[in-house]
Design a protein around this motif. Structure first.
Motif, PDB file in Angstrom:
ATOM      1  N   MET A   4       8.751   2.673  -7.702  1.00 19.99           N
ATOM      2  CA  MET A   4       7.691   1.775  -7.248  1.00 19.99           C
ATOM      3  C   MET A   4       6.591   1.635  -8.293  1.00 19.99           C
ATOM      4  O   MET A   4       6.049   0.551  -8.515  1.00 19.99           O
ATOM      5  N   LEU A   5       6.262   2.733  -8.950  1.00 19.79           N
ATOM      6  CA  LEU A   5       5.168   2.752  -9.908  1.00 19.79           C
ATOM      7  C   LEU A   5       5.548   2.127 -11.250  1.00 19.79           C
ATOM      8  O   LEU A   5       4.687   1.596 -11.969  1.00 19.79           O
ATOM      9  N   HIS A   6       6.817   2.159 -11.588  1.00 20.43           N
ATOM     10  CA  HIS A   6       7.282   1.650 -12.879  1.00 20.43           C
ATOM     11  C   HIS A   6       6.953   0.160 -13.025  1.00 20.43           C
ATOM     12  O   HIS A   6       7.352  -0.660 -12.201  1.00 20.43           O
ATOM     13  N   LYS A   7       6.188  -0.177 -14.054  1.00 18.28           N
ATOM     14  CA  LYS A   7       5.791  -1.556 -14.378  1.00 18.28           C
ATOM     15  C   LYS A   7       4.935  -2.216 -13.299  1.00 18.28           C
ATOM     16  O   LYS A   7       4.810  -3.442 -13.249  1.00 18.28           O
ATOM     17  N   ALA A   8       4.325  -1.426 -12.437  1.00 16.30           N
ATOM     18  CA  ALA A   8       3.499  -1.982 -11.358  1.00 16.30           C
ATOM     19  C   ALA A   8       2.065  -2.218 -11.827  1.00 16.30           C
ATOM     20  O   ALA A   8       1.549  -1.521 -12.707  1.00 16.30           O
ATOM     21  N   CYS A  21      -1.023   7.353 -13.508  1.00 16.26           N
ATOM     22  CA  CYS A  21      -0.265   6.104 -13.300  1.00 16.26           C
ATOM     23  C   CYS A  21       0.337   5.599 -14.609  1.00 16.26           C
ATOM     24  O   CYS A  21       1.521   5.221 -14.656  1.00 16.26           O
ATOM     25  N   LEU A  22      -0.465   5.586 -15.659  1.00 16.29           N
ATOM     26  CA  LEU A  22       0.015   5.077 -16.944  1.00 16.29           C
ATOM     27  C   LEU A  22       1.106   5.971 -17.523  1.00 16.29           C
ATOM     28  O   LEU A  22       2.063   5.480 -18.133  1.00 16.29           O
ATOM     29  N   TYR A  38       0.849  -1.197   0.000  1.00 15.61           N
ATOM     30  CA  TYR A  38       0.000   0.000   0.000  1.00 15.61           C
ATOM     31  C   TYR A  38       0.879   1.240   0.000  1.00 15.61           C
ATOM     32  O   TYR A  38       1.880   1.312   0.726  1.00 15.61           O
ATOM     33  N   CYS A  39       0.518   2.223  -0.814  1.00  7.87           N
ATOM     34  CA  CYS A  39       1.258   3.488  -0.852  1.00  7.87           C
ATOM     35  C   CYS A  39       0.262   4.641  -0.771  1.00  7.87           C
ATOM     36  O   CYS A  39      -0.488   4.879  -1.732  1.00  7.87           O
ATOM     37  N   PRO A  40       0.207   5.369   0.350  1.00  9.25           N
ATOM     38  CA  PRO A  40      -0.807   6.408   0.530  1.00  9.25           C
ATOM     39  C   PRO A  40      -0.620   7.631  -0.358  1.00  9.25           C
ATOM     40  O   PRO A  40      -1.590   8.324  -0.661  1.00  9.25           O
ATOM     41  N   ASP A  41       0.622   7.905  -0.764  1.00  6.02           N
ATOM     42  CA  ASP A  41       0.880   9.101  -1.571  1.00  6.02           C
ATOM     43  C   ASP A  41       1.497   8.759  -2.917  1.00  6.02           C
ATOM     44  O   ASP A  41       2.355   9.466  -3.430  1.00  6.02           O
ATOM     45  N   LEU A  42       1.032   7.667  -3.508  1.00  7.54           N
ATOM     46  CA  LEU A  42       1.511   7.284  -4.842  1.00  7.54           C
ATOM     47  C   LEU A  42       1.183   8.374  -5.862  1.00  7.54           C
ATOM     48  O   LEU A  42       1.961   8.659  -6.770  1.00  7.54           O
ATOM     49  N   LEU A  43       0.001   9.005  -5.678  1.00  6.34           N
ATOM     50  CA  LEU A  43      -0.436  10.092  -6.544  1.00  6.34           C
ATOM     51  C   LEU A  43      -0.603  11.360  -5.732  1.00  6.34           C
ATOM     52  O   LEU A  43      -0.865  11.320  -4.530  1.00  6.34           O
ATOM     53  N   LEU A  44      -0.492  12.501  -6.416  1.00  4.41           N
ATOM     54  CA  LEU A  44      -0.648  13.800  -5.775  1.00  4.41           C
ATOM     55  C   LEU A  44      -1.742  14.595  -6.473  1.00  4.41           C
ATOM     56  O   LEU A  44      -1.851  14.567  -7.703  1.00  4.41           O
ATOM     57  N   CYS A  49      -1.188  13.905 -10.515  1.00  5.54           N
ATOM     58  CA  CYS A  49       0.051  13.426 -11.126  1.00  5.54           C
ATOM     59  C   CYS A  49       0.680  12.373 -10.223  1.00  5.54           C
ATOM     60  O   CYS A  49       0.332  12.252  -9.042  1.00  5.54           O
ATOM     61  N   ALA A  50       1.606  11.609 -10.783  1.00  2.00           N
ATOM     62  CA  ALA A  50       2.344  10.625  -9.998  1.00  2.00           C
ATOM     63  C   ALA A  50       3.342  11.341  -9.093  1.00  2.00           C
ATOM     64  O   ALA A  50       3.917  12.363  -9.465  1.00  2.00           O
ATOM     65  N   ASN A  51       3.522  10.800  -7.909  1.00  3.65           N
ATOM     66  CA  ASN A  51       4.491  11.349  -6.968  1.00  3.65           C
ATOM     67  C   ASN A  51       5.904  10.978  -7.436  1.00  3.65           C
ATOM     68  O   ASN A  51       6.234   9.795  -7.517  1.00  3.65           O
ATOM     69  N   PRO A  52       6.756  11.957  -7.751  1.00  2.00           N
ATOM     70  CA  PRO A  52       8.093  11.646  -8.277  1.00  2.00           C
ATOM     71  C   PRO A  52       8.919  10.751  -7.361  1.00  2.00           C
ATOM     72  O   PRO A  52       9.722   9.954  -7.841  1.00  2.00           O
ATOM     73  N   LYS A  53       8.694  10.833  -6.054  1.00  2.00           N
ATOM     74  CA  LYS A  53       9.521  10.031  -5.150  1.00  2.00           C
ATOM     75  C   LYS A  53       9.157   8.546  -5.184  1.00  2.00           C
ATOM     76  O   LYS A  53       9.897   7.716  -4.640  1.00  2.00           O
ATOM     77  N   HIS A  54       8.017   8.224  -5.835  1.00  2.00           N
ATOM     78  CA  HIS A  54       7.617   6.821  -5.953  1.00  2.00           C
ATOM     79  C   HIS A  54       7.706   6.332  -7.394  1.00  2.00           C
ATOM     80  O   HIS A  54       7.054   5.346  -7.757  1.00  2.00           O
TER      81      HIS A  54
END
Length: 242
Positions: A196-200, A222-223, A157-163, A188-193
Motif C-alpha cells: 500500500m505504501l509503495h509509490k503512494a 514512509c520515504l 485511510y490506514c490507521p496503522d500505516l506506521l508503527l 517505522c513503516a508497518n510491514p503488512k502495508h
C-alpha cells in the motif's frame, strides 16, 4: 416522528460551543466569541510547515526562513490554526480530556486547511502512538481526526500505516535536536502495508506541530518504505519567529 423526536432532543440538549459550552445554533460548533479567539491559518503561510509569514512573503518564497535553512523531509505542510488560547484548549481537551466530540469540527477544519496538499487517492494516515501510551490514553487523537478527515474527503485511510516501535516518554520541553535524537528509530513503516505504501502519496496527520521532529521521523519512515511523496497536516501549529 423522527423530526419531532429530534426537536424534543434539541430542546432538552441544545447545541453548545465545543470550547466554552455557550449556546450555539448548530452541533459541534464554536460560538462567535471563541471563533474570534482561534487564529485559523490561511493565506500567507509557509508551504512546508504552515506557519504564518509576513503578508506577501509567500510570493517571494513559498517557505519561511526556518524551512529555507532546514528544509523538512516532507513535500508540503499545513495546519488548521495556531496553538494558543482557545485553539490550545481545544487540542488539550481532545488529547487529554476525553473530548472526542471535538473530532468532528477538528476534522472539518483540517480538511479545509489540507486542500492544497491533496492529490487523487492521497493515502491518509496518523502519526502513531506507542502501545503503552495508547493503553493509558485509550485512543490516538491524531488517528480519530485523520479518520474523520479522510471520510469527509473520500480518501483512503490506514490507521496503522506506521508503527511506534519504541516508547519515548514525554517530548515536552525538549528542543529540536533533543527531540530528533530521542525519536531516532522510534517510528517505522508497518510491514503488512508495504504494498500500500509503495509509490503512494501520503498525508500524515498529527495534533500539533512544534519542532517537527515527530513528523520528520514519520516522514522518513514512509520515504524509506518507498512512498512517492509525503505531506503533513496538523490541527495546530506552534507559533514561531520567522
Amino acid at each position: 416522528m423522527t423530526a419531532k423526536f429530534q426537536t424534543a432532543l434539541r430542546l432538552l440538549f441544545p447545541p453548545r460551543c465545543v470550547a466554552c459550552g455557550a449556546l450555539v445554533e448548530s452541533d459541534f460548533a464554536l460560538c462567535a466569541g471563541c471563533w474570534r479567539e482561534v487564529t485559523f491559518l490561511g493565506g500567507d503561510v509557509c508551504d512546508a510547515c504552515g506557519a504564518p509569514v509576513i503578508d506577501g512573503a509567500s510570493e517571494m518564497s513559498p517557505l519561511c526562513d526556518s524551512c529555507l535553512y532546514d528544509r523538512p523531509p516532507w513535500s508540503k505542510g499545513r495546519a488548521a490554526f495556531l496553538y494558543g488560547g482557545v485553539g490550545r484548549s481545544l487540542v488539550l481537551a481532545l488529547k487529554h480530556g476525553d473530548r472526542t466530540d471535538i473530532v468532528r469540527p477538528a476534522a472539518k477544519w483540517l480538511a479545509g486547511a489540507a486542500q492544497p496538499l491533496l492529490k487523487p487517492n492521497t493515502l491518509v494516515a496518523p502519526v502513531p502512538l506507542h502501545r503503552w501510551r495508547y493503553l493509558r490514553r485509550r485512543y490516538n487523537q491524531a488517528a480519530l481526526v485523520a479518520e474523520a478527515m479522510a471520510r469527509n474527503l473520500s480518501l483512503p485511510y490506514c490507521p496503522d500505516l506506521l508503527l511506534r516501535v519504541r516508547g519515548l516518554g514525554s517530548l515536552e520541553g525538549l528542543g529540536a535536536a533533543a527531540r530528533r535524537q530521542k525519536l531516532s528509530g522510534a517510528i517505522c513503516a508497518n510491514p503488512k502495508h508495504a504494498e500500500m505504501l509503495h509509490k503512494a502519496s501520503v498525508l500524515l496527520v498529527d495534533d500539533v506541530l512544534t519542532t517537527g521532529a515527530t513528523l520528520k521521523a514519520a516522514t522518513e519512515a514512509c520515504l524509506n518504505a518507498n512512498a512517492k511523496d509525503v505531506c503533513v497536516a496538523t490541527l495546530a501549529r506552534v507559533a514561531k519567529d520567522t
